[in-house]
Design a protein around this motif. Structure first.
Motif, PDB file in Angstrom:
ATOM      1  N   UNK A  77      -9.907 -60.715 -10.911  1.00 36.93           N
ATOM      2  CA  UNK A  77     -10.528 -60.249 -12.138  1.00 36.93           C
ATOM      3  C   UNK A  77      -9.743 -59.081 -12.712  1.00 36.93           C
ATOM      4  N   UNK A  78      -9.660 -59.043 -14.059  1.00 34.31           N
ATOM      5  CA  UNK A  78      -9.037 -57.916 -14.745  1.00 34.31           C
ATOM      6  C   UNK A  78      -9.911 -56.695 -14.534  1.00 34.31           C
ATOM      7  N   UNK A  79      -9.259 -55.573 -14.367  1.00 46.47           N
ATOM      8  CA  UNK A  79     -10.035 -54.354 -14.205  1.00 46.47           C
ATOM      9  C   UNK A  79     -10.270 -53.668 -15.538  1.00 46.47           C
ATOM     10  N   UNK A  80      -9.289 -53.731 -16.445  1.00 51.85           N
ATOM     11  CA  UNK A  80      -9.450 -53.150 -17.775  1.00 51.85           C
ATOM     12  C   UNK A  80      -8.328 -53.640 -18.661  1.00 51.85           C
ATOM     13  N   UNK A  81      -8.501 -53.464 -19.943  1.00 47.34           N
ATOM     14  CA  UNK A  81      -7.456 -53.864 -20.878  1.00 47.34           C
ATOM     15  C   UNK A  81      -6.234 -52.980 -20.678  1.00 47.34           C
TER      16      UNK A  81
END
Length: 157
Positions: A77-81
């Protein structure tokens, strides 16, 4: 050919992991939440290459790291942009990466005598931008390169 089949099976296996985590193993629920027709999604689970649009929806709905989904590399999963601007130099560097990706896509489509609808092209460019600006473990972002771009465009077009 067998490496392409293996790659698709791996994408399906990674999708299964996300489905188990986000939707209690219910692929129909997952597809509906992501806005992907259920029959189309089941084809992805059987080995059909997910469209760039479908990958975009999975990313937007569930926060799945597209690089991980395609290659198994990085976090699920992406943690942040990653596009947050920290200085004027960062913005210039980001624009240069975006320029290189757009130029590469346009030249490839022209060379291969292929086309993409504007929406799909924009989504592909956005996904490629995210991939090439996401820092690798212990380093900077990736260089826009022929190997990755060829692989991705062949999956999409």
């Amino acid at each position: 050919m067998s490496s392409r089949i293996s790659q698709m099976e791996n994408i399906a296996a990674r999708l299964t992991e996300v489905i188990n985590i986000k939707c209690d193993g219910k692929s129909t629920v997952f597809a509906k939440k992501a806005g992907i027709p259920v029959a189309t999604f089941h084809n992805y689970m059987k080995g059909r290459t997910p469209s760039a649009e479908a990958m975009f929806h999975v990313r937007e709905t569930f926060g799945v790291n597209i690089n991980w989904l395609l290659s198994g590399e990085g976090e699920m999963f992406d943690t942040e942009a990653v596009t947050a601007k920290t200085s004027d130099d960062d913005l210039i560097m980001d624009l240069e990466v975006l320029h290189r990706i757009i130029k590469w896509v346009e030249e490839w489509l022209d060379r291969e005598n292929k086309s993409l609808p504007p929406d799909k092209k924009a989504r592909f460019i956005a996904l490629a931008y995210e991939y090439f600006t996401t820092p690798k473990e212990g380093g900077d972002g990736r260089d826009v390169n022929d190997k990755d771009m060829n692989k991705w465009l062949r999956l999409v077009v």
